[in-house]
Design an enzyme around this catalytic site. Structure first.
Site, PDB file in Angstrom:
ATOM      1  N   ASN A  73      47.797  48.391  51.566  1.00 32.81           N
ATOM      2  CA  ASN A  73      46.589  48.691  52.144  1.00 32.81           C
ATOM      3  C   ASN A  73      46.892  48.765  53.756  1.00 32.81           C
ATOM      4  O   ASN A  73      47.110  47.359  54.162  1.00 32.81           O
ATOM      5  CB  ASN A  73      45.611  47.647  51.716  1.00 32.81           C
ATOM      6  CG  ASN A  73      44.126  47.802  52.655  1.00 32.81           C
ATOM      7  OD1 ASN A  73      44.011  49.037  53.191  1.00 32.81           O
ATOM      8  ND2 ASN A  73      43.419  47.101  52.635  1.00 32.81           N
ATOM      9  N   LYS A 126      44.841  49.327  56.077  1.00 36.24           N
ATOM     10  CA  LYS A 126      43.894  49.324  56.764  1.00 36.24           C
ATOM     11  C   LYS A 126      43.774  49.888  58.098  1.00 36.24           C
ATOM     12  O   LYS A 126      43.891  51.377  57.818  1.00 36.24           O
ATOM     13  CB  LYS A 126      43.659  47.504  57.163  1.00 36.24           C
ATOM     14  CG  LYS A 126      43.797  46.647  55.930  1.00 36.24           C
ATOM     15  CD  LYS A 126      43.645  45.101  56.225  1.00 36.24           C
ATOM     16  CE  LYS A 126      43.844  44.417  54.942  1.00 36.24           C
ATOM     17  NZ  LYS A 126      43.454  42.897  55.166  1.00 36.24           N
ATOM     18  N   HIS A 164      36.672  46.164  48.992  1.00 32.10           N
ATOM     19  CA  HIS A 164      37.509  45.152  49.782  1.00 32.10           C
ATOM     20  C   HIS A 164      36.558  44.269  50.539  1.00 32.10           C
ATOM     21  O   HIS A 164      35.568  44.708  50.920  1.00 32.10           O
ATOM     22  CB  HIS A 164      38.295  45.823  50.816  1.00 32.10           C
ATOM     23  CG  HIS A 164      39.484  45.077  51.172  1.00 32.10           C
ATOM     24  ND1 HIS A 164      39.274  44.131  52.285  1.00 32.10           N
ATOM     25  CD2 HIS A 164      40.657  45.038  50.935  1.00 32.10           C
ATOM     26  CE1 HIS A 164      40.445  43.466  52.594  1.00 32.10           C
ATOM     27  NE2 HIS A 164      41.276  43.853  51.726  1.00 32.10           N
ATOM     28  N   GLU A 175      36.559  43.258  53.299  1.00 30.10           N
ATOM     29  CA  GLU A 175      36.158  43.559  54.802  1.00 30.10           C
ATOM     30  C   GLU A 175      35.138  44.664  54.665  1.00 30.10           C
ATOM     31  O   GLU A 175      34.281  44.560  55.588  1.00 30.10           O
ATOM     32  CB  GLU A 175      37.562  44.003  55.288  1.00 30.10           C
ATOM     33  CG  GLU A 175      38.332  42.983  55.591  1.00 30.10           C
ATOM     34  CD  GLU A 175      39.784  43.413  55.674  1.00 30.10           C
ATOM     35  OE1 GLU A 175      40.795  42.388  55.883  1.00 30.10           O
ATOM     36  OE2 GLU A 175      40.217  44.454  55.697  1.00 30.10           O
ATOM     37  N   GLU A 219      41.153  39.258  45.263  1.00 34.10           N
ATOM     38  CA  GLU A 219      41.679  38.943  46.742  1.00 34.10           C
ATOM     39  C   GLU A 219      40.865  37.749  47.254  1.00 34.10           C
ATOM     40  O   GLU A 219      39.820  38.033  47.547  1.00 34.10           O
ATOM     41  CB  GLU A 219      41.625  40.003  47.596  1.00 34.10           C
ATOM     42  CG  GLU A 219      42.914  41.106  47.435  1.00 34.10           C
ATOM     43  CD  GLU A 219      42.774  42.128  48.494  1.00 34.10           C
ATOM     44  OE1 GLU A 219      44.171  42.172  48.948  1.00 34.10           O
ATOM     45  OE2 GLU A 219      41.989  42.466  49.084  1.00 34.10           O
ATOM     46  N   GLY A 223      45.313  37.476  55.051  1.00 32.18           N
ATOM     47  CA  GLY A 223      45.505  37.683  56.527  1.00 32.18           C
ATOM     48  C   GLY A 223      45.863  36.188  57.170  1.00 32.18           C
ATOM     49  O   GLY A 223      46.050  36.141  58.258  1.00 32.18           O
ATOM     50  N   SER A 271      47.959  37.276  51.455  1.00 28.49           N
ATOM     51  CA  SER A 271      49.268  36.663  52.305  1.00 28.49           C
ATOM     52  C   SER A 271      50.340  36.901  51.122  1.00 28.49           C
ATOM     53  O   SER A 271      51.139  35.786  51.276  1.00 28.49           O
ATOM     54  CB  SER A 271      48.886  35.314  52.539  1.00 28.49           C
ATOM     55  OG  SER A 271      47.748  35.284  53.620  1.00 28.49           O
TER      56      SER A 271
END
Length: 248
Positions: free
Chosen positions: A9, A11, A92, A94, A162, A168, A208
Site C-alpha cells: 500500500n 498510500k 483502512h 486511516e 492491521e 508506521g 510495521s
C-alpha cells in the site's frame, strides 16, 4: 491451498518516477510463487498496470459505493477496474479515522467492488486503548460483522488485520497476539460462511512489517501474507518481504 499474497500500500506516495520501482520488483521476481500486489495512488494505477506484466497485480486504495454520480473527487470500483486494477483496499484505519468511515460504509464499498469484479481487501484492527482494555477480539468481531458483505467468497475477499497502534510506528504485536487474532478471524469466517469459504479467504497481517521480521510473522498460524506500507515503496525492501513469504 490458499495462495499467499504480498500486498503493498503506497498510500499518498509516488509520482511517475516511482514506476521504476515496479520494474525493478518485477525483474527481481519474474516467476513468483506467491501473489504480488501493489496499490499505488489513483494517479498511477493506469500507468502501473501498463508497466508491469502478469507477475504483479495493481490495486486501488479506496472506491466509492456508487457506480457513478455527483461525487466530486471520488472514484468508483468500475473506474478502478477500467484503469487496470484487480483489487482495492477498503476500510483502512486511516480512512476510518481521517474520513470517518463506518463499518456500513466499508460494507457498501466492498459490495460495489465485488460487483465490479474487484477483490476487496477489507482492513480491521484495534487502537492501542482497545488493546490495553482487552477489547481486541470484540472490536475485530464487530468490524467483520459490519464490514464484510454476504456475497463474500475466497475469490473476492481478503481480510487484513492491521492493529492501528502498529501502523508506521515500528511496534509489532507478539507472535502470539497476531496468531490469536488471525485464528479468531478464521473461526468467525468459517462460522458465518461455512468451512469452504471460511478457509479459502486469505488473511494478511499489516503493521510495521519489514524484511527483518517478515519470516517470523509468516510462520504464524493463519497468516497468509502481509499488507505492507512504507516498506513497499522501495523494491529492495519489498523484495525481501516477498522472498520471506515465498519461503514460509
Amino acid at each position: 491451498m490458499r495462495r499467499k499474497l504480498a500486498a503493498g500500500n503506497w498510500k499518498m506516495n509516488g509520482t511517475g518516477a516511482a514506476l521504476s520501482e515496479l520494474q525493478t520488483l518485477e525483474q527481481s521476481h519474474p516467476a513468483p510463487t506467491v501473489d504480488i500486489l501493489i496499490c499505488p495512488p489513483a494517479t498511477l494505477i493506469h500507468r502501473a498496470a501498463q508497466t508491469v506484466g502478469d507477475s504483479i497485480a495493481i490495486g486501488g486504495q479506496d472506491c466509492h459505493a456508487e457506480r457513478s454520480g455527483a461525487h466530486t473527487g471520488d472514484i468508483s470500483a468500475e473506474m478502478l477496474k477500467d484503469a487496470g486494477a484487480t483489487h482495492v483496499i477498503l476500510g483502512h484505519s486511516e480512512r476510518r479515522e481521517d474520513h470517518g468511515e463506518q463499518d456500513e460504509d466499508v460494507r457498501a464499498k466492498a459490495r460495489a467492488a465485488m460487483d465490479a469484479g474487484l477483490v476487496a481487501i477489507i482492513c480491521v484492527g484495534e487502537s492501542l486503548e482497545q488493546r490495553e482494555a482487552a477489547n481486541t477480539l470484540d472490536i475485530i468481531g464487530g468490524q467483520l460483522s459490519g464490514s464484510v458483505p454476504d456475497q463474500s467468497t475466497g475469490e473476492n475477499l481478503v481480510i487484513a488485520y492491521e492493529p492501528i497502534w502498529a501502523i508506521g510506528t515500528g511496534k509489532v504485536p507478539t507472535l502470539d497476539e497476531i496468531g490469536e487474532v488471525h485464528d479468531f478471524i478464521r473461526a468467525r469466517l468459517e462460522r458465518r460462511f461455512g468451512e469452504g469459504v471460511g478457509r479459502s479467504v486469505r488473511l494478511l497481517y499489516g503493521g510495521s512489517v519489514k524484511p527483518a521480521n517478515a519470516a517470523e510473522i509468516f510462520g504464524v498460524s493463519n497468516v497468509d501474507g502481509a499488507l505492507v506500507g512504507g516498506a513497499s515503496l522501495k523494491a529492495g525492501d519489498f523484495s525481501g518481504i516477498i522472498s520471506a513469504l515465498e519461503q514460509a
